[in-house]
Enzyme design. Sequence first.
Site, PDB file in Angstrom:
ATOM      1  N   HIS B 161       6.973  -0.447   4.382  1.00  0.00           N
ATOM      2  CA  HIS B 161       7.212   0.807   5.101  1.00  0.00           C
ATOM      3  C   HIS B 161       8.255   1.597   4.360  1.00  0.00           C
ATOM      4  O   HIS B 161       9.289   1.072   3.969  1.00  0.00           O
ATOM      5  CB  HIS B 161       7.697   0.522   6.529  1.00  0.00           C
ATOM      6  CG  HIS B 161       6.617  -0.035   7.406  1.00  0.00           C
ATOM      7  ND1 HIS B 161       5.557   0.719   7.841  1.00  0.00           N
ATOM      8  CD2 HIS B 161       6.450  -1.282   7.915  1.00  0.00           C
ATOM      9  CE1 HIS B 161       4.772  -0.038   8.588  1.00  0.00           C
ATOM     10  NE2 HIS B 161       5.283  -1.266   8.654  1.00  0.00           N
ATOM     11  N   CYS B 203       4.318   4.912   2.960  1.00  0.00           N
ATOM     12  CA  CYS B 203       4.312   6.310   3.380  1.00  0.00           C
ATOM     13  C   CYS B 203       5.278   7.086   2.486  1.00  0.00           C
ATOM     14  O   CYS B 203       6.328   6.567   2.115  1.00  0.00           O
ATOM     15  CB  CYS B 203       4.789   6.432   4.849  1.00  0.00           C
ATOM     16  SG  CYS B 203       3.831   5.435   5.972  1.00  0.00           S
TER      17      CYS B 203
END
Lengths: 432, 357
Positions: B161, B203
């Site tokens: 992440h 991301c």
Amino acid sequence: MAAPLTLLLIVAVTIRAVLFRSSWAELISERVEVVSPLNAWKRVVEGLALLDLGVSPYSGDVFHETPFMIYLFHFVVDYAEIVFMVSPGLVFCLSRFLTSLYLFRKQKYALESDRYPADCLELLRSPKEMFYIPLKVAMFYLLNPFTILSCVAKSTCGLNNAIIALFILCTLKGSALLSGILLALATYQSIYPLTLFAPALLFFLQRLYIPVNLRRSSFWFFTLQYAFIYVGSLVVITGLSFFLLGSWDFIPSVYGFIFSVPDLTPNIGLFWYFFAEMFEHFRLFFICVFQINVFFYTIPLSIKLKEHPVFLIFMQIAIISIFKSYPTVGDVALYMAFLPAWSHLYRFLRNIFLVSCVLLACSALFPVLWHLWIYAGSANSNFYYAITLLFNFGQILLVSDYFYAYLRREHHLTHGLYLKKKDGTEATLVLK
Amino acid sequence: MDYYNLLTTCAFIHLLVSIPYAYSNYVENKAGQFFSSGHTNNWAVLVCTSRFWFNYRHVANTLSVYRSVKRLGIPDSHIVLMLADDMACNYRNPKPATVFSHKNMELNVYGDDVEVDYRGYEVTVENFLRVLTGRLPPSTPRSKRLLSDDRSNILIYLTGHGGNGFLKFQDSEEISNMELADAFEQMWQKRRYNELLFIIDTCQGASMYERFYSPNLMALASSQVGEDSLSHQPDLAIGVHLMDKYTFYLLEFLEEVHPASQANMNDLFKVCPQSQCVSTPGHRTDLFQRNPGSVLITDFFGSVLLHDMKQLVADVSSQKPKQKDWHPPDGFILGLWTLILLVFFQTYGIKHLKHIF
């Protein structure tokens, strides 16, 4: 006579064939006692492979055979086992020829029995005894475990032995030309048979009734003839080998290797340990000393044994096998094959029990101490060297014992068997 | 008209003559390509930074890149694999000892011989940076070190992440893009890489390579700043998403590559276009000295050895002449047998001949 010989031959061939096909062949061909860097089969194959790749086989330290071996094995490399079984056969031919020698001696028996004192008759050999000697010689060679090991390992020592045997055969037959040529071939293979020139010369002189007197011109005439044949054929053979590969680099690779002993792989000889711990500064000196040791005994022995050239040949071969730079058990087997020829000396041998025990024990201990040194790591090179020393000591003792016995027999033949001192008591003979 | 004919004939002859020349050029080019990269060994550092069962896909991402890299030839001794959690033996895994990348359990990327070098709580920012820069305590075993030199091509793959300029490690700490860029600069100064390929699947991944300033770096990311990288497929039996979209299509692309493949970086840049990935993959090649079109995939993902190269070039170039066996020269044979015959007749005499014939 033919039947036992044939049987012997069949047994010998069977043993070798069985061992060739078993898994022991691999093991044996790697033992350092049986093969040396000079005559290992592995190196022959390597040299031939290098030649096929277009590289001189003498480049690098792999191949130390003479070009004749290249020529021979180039064609028979697939049938090598047959070649190695044939070479003991040649020695066997020699033994058959010893019958001729002793038939010649048989004629002498009748003459001799008048000349010698009466009590010496038991010292002379009767033809009946001598009848079985060729068979015994053949047996001693063909069934000797040393020969079998050497043959199964496909060591070219067997071929060298065959050439020496052929040389002895031609000498005894009386053909100076063939004998010279074969001696040249044997010398070309490994230099040490050079010392066999003297006994062969003495044999021919004796046979042609030329007395060995340095002032006589007939002596020099024959010597020069024989030397000319020998040196001439040596030159021709060396020249031919030059033409095989087109270069002289076989000379440092073969003869330089034999003389300067660069490879110190352990073997049953005395050179490796000594030169492993030798400082570079003294190396040349000790190389000279060790190599002279091989050739040194020729002149004194020839002087002492000038009436007995056949025994001199035996002594010389034994000395070569003990003191050469890379001995193997195949060399030992060659002179051991002659021992039955001197079986009449048995009663005069003093140390035969000790010698046979030492030789047997050492032969058994060689692989044991090698294993302990190399594989188990609980021994070191000193152990193996000790056994080497003991083995060579045993061989030297054997040779000197036979020498003593031979001379003692000759002495008895001239002076009678039961010796008495001036005051009538029994005397003993000592070799001084 | 004559001039036109002359021109055509000249062009034709020129074409004819240049064909063998072009062929040899082609050969040289092919051979040249193998030497153009200048690397002698390959390393890979593959890091999965997230733990917990619902981040199964990050472990699956890393393991699929690990699988491809091993398949193309990099050995385990040259791969530093860091997995922050153990999915294969997780108590929530209905198919223990497996990590699947495709739904319906088509491909198990866990395999039989996975070697994880940093596992669980050992995957920290400090350890990662220490691995990259080589500043590890002396007691660290070799399998946990990046022992690269100035002729190594290194592949670095990060997944987890992330956000704009950072990557989250273990839900408790982060690494920033500046720290990463500084780490690469340290590696450059210490001559720890020849060329470095950096791939990140998180991301806003492109933010992580914005700050690089060391030479010979090429970077790919799964999404631009402001975009999220999306996961690909859930498997209803396992209950989680198995892979991220970018790495899923990357795996598909890499499955087609084999050690002798000529696929280059331009093909890699085209993996997972926006139509498939929803996010826009990005790449950065300005710090890289070679043209990406000349950089082979196997320069980073595989370990093409010298002898494979020789085989390839030998196929392309002409045949070697066949080796001939050595034969003794005729003069030698003649001389030898003449001598042998001479000796034979000398010993046995000519007069015996009439008995033979």
